[in-house]
Design a protein around this motif. Structure first.
Motif, PDB file in Angstrom:
ATOM      1  N   LEU A   1     -30.896 -36.962  52.022  1.00  9.53           N
ATOM      2  CA  LEU A   1     -31.081 -36.640  53.436  1.00  9.53           C
ATOM      3  C   LEU A   1     -30.264 -35.433  53.873  1.00  9.53           C
ATOM      4  O   LEU A   1     -30.270 -35.072  55.041  1.00  9.53           O
ATOM      5  CB  LEU A   1     -30.708 -37.856  54.297  1.00  9.53           C
ATOM      6  CG  LEU A   1     -31.564 -39.104  54.096  1.00  9.53           C
ATOM      7  CD1 LEU A   1     -31.024 -40.242  54.930  1.00  9.53           C
ATOM      8  CD2 LEU A   1     -33.012 -38.829  54.419  1.00  9.53           C
ATOM      9  N   GLY A   2     -29.552 -34.817  52.936  1.00 11.97           N
ATOM     10  CA  GLY A   2     -28.782 -33.625  53.276  1.00 11.97           C
ATOM     11  C   GLY A   2     -27.336 -33.961  53.613  1.00 11.97           C
ATOM     12  O   GLY A   2     -26.939 -35.115  53.727  1.00 11.97           O
ATOM     13  N   ALA A   3     -26.539 -32.900  53.811  1.00 10.14           N
ATOM     14  CA  ALA A   3     -25.114 -33.072  54.085  1.00 10.14           C
ATOM     15  C   ALA A   3     -24.882 -33.732  55.436  1.00 10.14           C
ATOM     16  O   ALA A   3     -23.959 -34.508  55.611  1.00 10.14           O
ATOM     17  CB  ALA A   3     -24.412 -31.719  54.019  1.00 10.14           C
ATOM     18  N   LYS A   4     -25.711 -33.387  56.425  1.00  9.62           N
ATOM     19  CA  LYS A   4     -25.644 -34.013  57.747  1.00  9.62           C
ATOM     20  C   LYS A   4     -26.984 -34.688  58.004  1.00  9.62           C
ATOM     21  O   LYS A   4     -27.856 -34.130  58.669  1.00  9.62           O
ATOM     22  CB  LYS A   4     -25.329 -32.978  58.818  1.00  9.62           C
ATOM     23  CG  LYS A   4     -23.958 -32.339  58.670  1.00  9.62           C
ATOM     24  CD  LYS A   4     -23.687 -31.352  59.793  1.00  9.62           C
ATOM     25  CE  LYS A   4     -22.295 -30.744  59.662  1.00  9.62           C
ATOM     26  NZ  LYS A   4     -22.021 -29.761  60.749  1.00  9.62           N
ATOM     27  N   PRO A   5     -27.172 -35.884  57.424  1.00 10.23           N
ATOM     28  CA  PRO A   5     -28.495 -36.511  57.451  1.00 10.23           C
ATOM     29  C   PRO A   5     -29.005 -36.765  58.860  1.00 10.23           C
ATOM     30  O   PRO A   5     -28.299 -37.296  59.710  1.00 10.23           O
ATOM     31  CB  PRO A   5     -28.279 -37.819  56.686  1.00 10.23           C
ATOM     32  CG  PRO A   5     -26.807 -38.065  56.745  1.00 10.23           C
ATOM     33  CD  PRO A   5     -26.168 -36.730  56.776  1.00 10.23           C
TER      34      PRO A   5
ATOM     35  N   GLN B   1     -35.376 -34.254  58.936  1.00  7.12           N
ATOM     36  CA  GLN B   1     -36.123 -34.518  57.714  1.00  7.12           C
ATOM     37  C   GLN B   1     -37.621 -34.589  57.993  1.00  7.12           C
ATOM     38  O   GLN B   1     -38.429 -34.038  57.239  1.00  7.12           O
ATOM     39  CB  GLN B   1     -35.655 -35.824  57.073  1.00  7.12           C
ATOM     40  CG  GLN B   1     -36.342 -36.093  55.720  1.00  7.12           C
ATOM     41  CD  GLN B   1     -36.260 -37.545  55.321  1.00  7.12           C
ATOM     42  OE1 GLN B   1     -36.390 -38.432  56.160  1.00  7.12           O
ATOM     43  NE2 GLN B   1     -36.058 -37.793  54.038  1.00  7.12           N
ATOM     44  N   ARG B   2     -37.993 -35.245  59.095  1.00 10.68           N
ATOM     45  CA  ARG B   2     -39.423 -35.411  59.391  1.00 10.68           C
ATOM     46  C   ARG B   2     -40.110 -34.092  59.689  1.00 10.68           C
ATOM     47  O   ARG B   2     -41.238 -33.838  59.222  1.00 10.68           O
ATOM     48  CB  ARG B   2     -39.584 -36.380  60.585  1.00 10.68           C
ATOM     49  CG  ARG B   2     -41.006 -36.460  61.151  1.00 10.68           C
ATOM     50  CD  ARG B   2     -42.028 -36.871  60.110  1.00 10.68           C
ATOM     51  NE  ARG B   2     -43.379 -36.850  60.618  1.00 10.68           N
ATOM     52  CZ  ARG B   2     -44.132 -35.763  60.727  1.00 10.68           C
ATOM     53  NH1 ARG B   2     -43.659 -34.576  60.361  1.00 10.68           N
ATOM     54  NH2 ARG B   2     -45.365 -35.845  61.189  1.00 10.68           N
ATOM     55  N   PHE B   3     -39.476 -33.223  60.465  1.00 10.79           N
ATOM     56  CA  PHE B   3     -40.154 -32.006  60.910  1.00 10.79           C
ATOM     57  C   PHE B   3     -39.815 -30.769  60.085  1.00 10.79           C
ATOM     58  O   PHE B   3     -40.611 -29.817  60.050  1.00 10.79           O
ATOM     59  CB  PHE B   3     -39.824 -31.730  62.382  1.00 10.79           C
ATOM     60  CG  PHE B   3     -40.458 -32.704  63.331  1.00 10.79           C
ATOM     61  CD1 PHE B   3     -41.816 -32.628  63.609  1.00 10.79           C
ATOM     62  CD2 PHE B   3     -39.706 -33.705  63.932  1.00 10.79           C
ATOM     63  CE1 PHE B   3     -42.414 -33.526  64.484  1.00 10.79           C
ATOM     64  CE2 PHE B   3     -40.291 -34.601  64.811  1.00 10.79           C
ATOM     65  CZ  PHE B   3     -41.653 -34.519  65.079  1.00 10.79           C
ATOM     66  N   LEU B   4     -38.672 -30.766  59.418  1.00 10.04           N
ATOM     67  CA  LEU B   4     -38.261 -29.555  58.695  1.00 10.04           C
ATOM     68  C   LEU B   4     -38.076 -29.781  57.199  1.00 10.04           C
ATOM     69  O   LEU B   4     -37.977 -28.810  56.445  1.00 10.04           O
ATOM     70  CB  LEU B   4     -36.939 -29.020  59.279  1.00 10.04           C
ATOM     71  CG  LEU B   4     -36.948 -28.688  60.774  1.00 10.04           C
ATOM     72  CD1 LEU B   4     -35.559 -28.230  61.200  1.00 10.04           C
ATOM     73  CD2 LEU B   4     -37.986 -27.633  61.088  1.00 10.04           C
ATOM     74  N   GLY B   5     -38.002 -31.021  56.766  1.00  7.17           N
ATOM     75  CA  GLY B   5     -37.761 -31.304  55.357  1.00  7.17           C
ATOM     76  C   GLY B   5     -39.037 -31.644  54.618  1.00  7.17           C
ATOM     77  O   GLY B   5     -40.145 -31.292  55.038  1.00  7.17           O
TER      78      GLY B   5
END
Length: 265
Positions: free
Chosen positions: A141-145, A150-154
């Motif tokens: 989920l990344g460093a700052k989840p 995540q939904r719109f940019l990941g």
């Protein structure tokens, strides 16, 4: 009388807090329970003398900035914060930002359900806690989840509820803007989403109204394939947070897949 009521409220709240509640090491030499005045003053970034005068009903009327500092130091709920402002004879200002710390008893709950994937999200869909199975299921989920990011940019897993979840995310973020208009982290997140996702902008403009609840969704996990899962949300109103529980029906292939994903040990 108002000063005395405020002093009593501060003293009562301080004495009920444990050092662990605010991230402090418990001192075995403490003669009385609760926090010391100097600890509260340090957490609120004010002098011990000033805080002591507030507890003794000798201080001046505290400003909204001081009241917000005390709100954070004493870990007040939104209702307690409003009460604090009322005791001080001041209209409550919008909170500086959402609570981004998980309470110890909530974190402990996640550890007690190892066979259930569970995460805690704040008012901006930041993931502030989770258990090992949740991270194995949801992936990096990344460093700052943040689930909105995540939904719109990941690149989220393929999910049957992806479109519905997008509307739920936007609805919650709109409520967060109303509650925390001064929160810079939220403002940066929204700017990032607007700049990077036309889908987000379109949904935002429709002003969706959605609440999370029980849902059944199917996701495709890169290791264990297609999973049919139950998703349930428990609200923590005092902190404007949500606990998300992800489970599978007993005896199903999805249940066996979750056991496979469960980290050893």
């Amino acid at each position: 009388m108002a000063r005395q009521d405020l002093a009593g409220f501060l003293r009562d709240r301080r004495e009920k807090l444990r050092p662990a509640d605010v991230g402090l090491h418990a001192d075995t030499r403490r003669r009385t329970p609760g926090l010391r005045r100097e600890e509260v003053a340090d957490l609120a970034h004010m002098s011990v003398d000033y805080y002591a005068r507030l507890e003794q009903a000798r201080g001046p009327r505290p400003s909204p900035r001081i009241l917000d500092a005390l709100t954070g130091a004493l870990r007040l709920t939104p209702a307690e914060r409003t009460h604090l402002f009322q005791l001080a004879g001041t209209s409550p200002t919008p909170p500086a930002g959402p609570v981004r710390q998980v309470r110890p008893h909530v974190a402990d709950l996640l550890r007690r359900i190892p066979d259930t994937a569970a995460i805690v999200t704040d008012a901006t869909y930041g993931v502030i806690a989770g258990n090992p199975l949740a991270y194995a299921l949801l992936g990096d989920l990344g460093a700052k989840p943040n689930l909105a990011r995540q939904r719109f940019l990941g690149r989220p897993y393929e999910s049957s509820s992806s479109e519905e979840f997008a509307h739920i995310v936007v609805s919650r973020l709109r409520r967060a803007v109303d509650r925390y208009p001064r929160d810079k982290t939220l403002a940066r997140l929204l700017a990032e989403l607007r700049a990077g996702s036309e889908e987000f902008v379109h949904i935002w403009d429709t002003n969706p109204v959605h609440d999370p609840g029980h849902r059944v969704k199917s996701i495709t996990h890169p290791q264990v394939g297609r999973l049919r899962l139950n998703c349930d949300v428990l609200a923590i109103p005092n902190d404007d947070q949500q606990v998300v529980f992800i489970t599978a029906d007993p005896g199903t292939p999805a249940a066996r897949a979750l056991r496979h994903l469960l980290p050893a040990g």
